[in-house]
Design an enzyme around this catalytic site. Structure first.
Site, PDB file in Angstrom:
ATOM      1  N   HIS A  85      64.919 101.316 138.620  1.00 59.50           N
ATOM      2  CA  HIS A  85      66.261 101.977 138.758  1.00 59.50           C
ATOM      3  C   HIS A  85      65.758 103.370 137.824  1.00 59.50           C
ATOM      4  O   HIS A  85      64.584 103.511 136.556  1.00 59.50           O
ATOM      5  CB  HIS A  85      66.416 100.520 137.621  1.00 59.50           C
ATOM      6  CG  HIS A  85      66.078 100.618 136.227  1.00 59.50           C
ATOM      7  ND1 HIS A  85      66.961 101.454 135.424  1.00 59.50           N
ATOM      8  CD2 HIS A  85      65.152 100.218 135.662  1.00 59.50           C
ATOM      9  CE1 HIS A  85      65.485 100.975 134.592  1.00 59.50           C
ATOM     10  NE2 HIS A  85      64.895  99.990 134.559  1.00 59.50           N
ATOM     11  N   HIS A 133      53.361 111.571 147.025  1.00 56.62           N
ATOM     12  CA  HIS A 133      53.600 110.671 147.975  1.00 56.62           C
ATOM     13  C   HIS A 133      53.067 109.297 147.374  1.00 56.62           C
ATOM     14  O   HIS A 133      52.079 109.872 145.891  1.00 56.62           O
ATOM     15  CB  HIS A 133      52.529 111.029 148.475  1.00 56.62           C
ATOM     16  CG  HIS A 133      51.627 109.437 149.467  1.00 56.62           C
ATOM     17  ND1 HIS A 133      51.064 109.881 150.056  1.00 56.62           N
ATOM     18  CD2 HIS A 133      52.267 108.856 149.331  1.00 56.62           C
ATOM     19  CE1 HIS A 133      50.498 108.768 150.702  1.00 56.62           C
ATOM     20  NE2 HIS A 133      51.147 107.546 150.684  1.00 56.62           N
TER      21      HIS A 133
HETATM   22  O1  JB2 Z   1      49.804 121.788 160.955  1.00 55.84           O
HETATM   23  C1  JB2 Z   1      49.740 120.269 161.166  1.00 55.84           C
HETATM   24  C2  JB2 Z   1      48.675 119.244 161.384  1.00 55.84           C
HETATM   25  N1  JB2 Z   1      47.558 119.975 160.498  1.00 55.84           N
HETATM   26  C3  JB2 Z   1      46.759 118.484 160.543  1.00 55.84           C
HETATM   27  N2  JB2 Z   1      50.833 119.899 162.541  1.00 55.84           N
HETATM   28  C4  JB2 Z   1      50.556 119.226 162.799  1.00 55.84           C
HETATM   29  N3  JB2 Z   1      51.615 118.441 164.481  1.00 55.84           N
HETATM   30  N4  JB2 Z   1      49.687 117.804 162.749  1.00 55.84           N
HETATM   31  C5  JB2 Z   1      48.486 118.454 161.781  1.00 55.84           C
HETATM   32  N5  JB2 Z   1      47.606 117.597 161.464  1.00 55.84           N
HETATM   33  C6  JB2 Z   1      47.694 116.280 161.757  1.00 55.84           C
HETATM   34  O2  JB2 Z   1      47.639 115.351 161.001  1.00 55.84           O
HETATM   35  C7  JB2 Z   1      45.679 115.763 162.698  1.00 55.84           C
HETATM   36  O3  JB2 Z   1      45.839 116.177 163.569  1.00 55.84           O
HETATM   37  C8  JB2 Z   1      45.722 114.459 162.711  1.00 55.84           C
HETATM   38  O4  JB2 Z   1      46.079 113.813 163.572  1.00 55.84           O
HETATM   39  C9  JB2 Z   1      46.957 114.366 161.190  1.00 55.84           C
HETATM   40  C10 JB2 Z   1      45.761 113.641 160.308  1.00 55.84           C
HETATM   41  O5  JB2 Z   1      45.312 112.786 160.799  1.00 55.84           O
HETATM   42  P1  JB2 Z   1      44.264 111.849 159.367  1.00 55.84           P
HETATM   43  O6  JB2 Z   1      44.213 110.002 159.728  1.00 55.84           O
HETATM   44  O7  JB2 Z   1      43.384 112.666 158.963  1.00 55.84           O
HETATM   45  O8  JB2 Z   1      45.526 111.320 158.245  1.00 55.84           O
HETATM   46  P2  JB2 Z   1      46.365 111.417 157.716  1.00 55.84           P
HETATM   47  O9  JB2 Z   1      47.144 112.406 157.070  1.00 55.84           O
HETATM   48  O10 JB2 Z   1      47.579 110.642 158.805  1.00 55.84           O
HETATM   49  O11 JB2 Z   1      46.552 109.813 156.837  1.00 55.84           O
HETATM   50  C11 JB2 Z   1      46.294 109.754 156.105  1.00 55.84           C
HETATM   51  O12 JB2 Z   1      47.320 109.484 154.558  1.00 55.84           O
HETATM   52  C12 JB2 Z   1      47.574 108.113 155.041  1.00 55.84           C
HETATM   53  C13 JB2 Z   1      49.007 108.509 153.765  1.00 55.84           C
HETATM   54  C14 JB2 Z   1      45.080 109.162 155.578  1.00 55.84           C
HETATM   55  O13 JB2 Z   1      44.322 108.971 154.026  1.00 55.84           O
HETATM   56  C15 JB2 Z   1      45.554 107.583 155.109  1.00 55.84           C
HETATM   57  O14 JB2 Z   1      44.767 106.324 155.523  1.00 55.84           O
HETATM   58  C16 JB2 Z   1      46.677 107.105 154.856  1.00 55.84           C
HETATM   59  N6  JB2 Z   1      47.343 105.925 154.935  1.00 55.84           N
END
Ligand code: JB2
Length: 212
Positions: A140, A149
């Site tokens: 609350h 995050h």
């Molecule tokens: O400027 C952007 C950009 N920069 C990175 N524009 C767009 N459209 N996409 C972008 N990306 C994309 O973010 C990358 O190409 C990739 O697809 C994605 C990052 O993927 P990654 O698996 O490295 O991290 P995440 O942010 O999806 O997940 C992280 O954070 C989560 C909260 C990981 O640490 C996860 O395990 C965690 N649960």
């Protein structure tokens, strides 16, 4: 159903996509990312990089977007992307998992995703463009700032404040009434017992600032 584009194609996008589908309110047209990622098995879901967004909007194929990137970084991360999406005229709905419990008198900003099993209690205010990740508890009267995050399994006790663009790592606990400032990174499993005003990285129980 609103046709939306998911921004990002990695691990976070994969989980966000599953939640969006469960809401039954949005049609995911595809995703943009720096390169094709693992978020969707269907290769045709990859729409290219963000350069594709203007045409997708102009053609009416998408009217909304959801941030599916976990990175929080002032210049290159979710906040910069949020501004870009707004400038393109895309709607940025907040996404709340049907398995989350969001009690009365809770405010959730646009572009925020509330993931599976979260509990948010009365009086809490969640800013725009934030992530309240799996099984986090936001008690609350807490405040979570823009672009922050709250990672899986975090407990924010009553009246806690987390500033903009901060990350509270998985499983951390923030004791009642504690104020965390902007751009703070709280390590996984930390216990935050006192206010943390300065940007920086804090770890341990009780959490202390890491030496630079
Ligand atoms: O400027 C952007 C950009 N920069 C990175 N524009 C767009 N459209 N996409 C972008 N990306 C994309 O973010 C990358 O190409 C990739 O697809 C994605 C990052 O993927 P990654 O698996 O490295 O991290 P995440 O942010 O999806 O997940 C992280 O954070 C989560 C909260 C990981 O640490 C996860 O395990 C965690 N649960």
């Amino acid at each position: 159903m609103m046709p939306i584009v998911l921004i990002g194609g990695g691990g976070h996008a994969k989980v966000v996509a599953a939640i969006i589908e469960k809401t039954g309110r949005y049609q995911i047209v595809g995703y943009t990312a720096l390169a094709a990622g693992p978020a969707f098995r269907d290769a045709s879901a990859y729409l290219g990089d963000d350069g594709a967004l203007a045409d997708l909007v102009a053609s009416g194929r998408v009217t909304g977007a959801v941030l599916g990137i976990g990175i929080v970084n002032l210049d290159t991360g979710r906040v910069a992307l949020h501004r870009k999406l707004l400038a393109l005229g895309l709607a940025l709905p907040s996404i709340v998992s049907p398995t989350a419990v969001v009690n009365r008198d809770v405010a959730i900003g646009d572009g925020t995703v509330v993931m599976d099993g979260v509990v948010i209690n009365p009086g809490a205010k969640i800013g725009e463009c934030s992530i309240i990740n799996t099984h986090a508890v936001v008690e609350h009267d807490c405040t979570v700032g823009y672009g922050s995050h709250i990672a899986p399994g975090v407990v924010l006790c009553g009246g806690v404040s987390v500033g903009a663009q901060s990350i509270v790592g998985a499983g951390a606990c923030v004791l009642p009434g504690v104020q965390i400032g902007e751009r703070c990174l709280i390590g996984a499993g930390a216990t935050v017992t006192h206010d943390l005003a300065e940007p920086g990285c804090y770890v341990g129980s009780p959490a202390v600032r890491m030496a630079k």
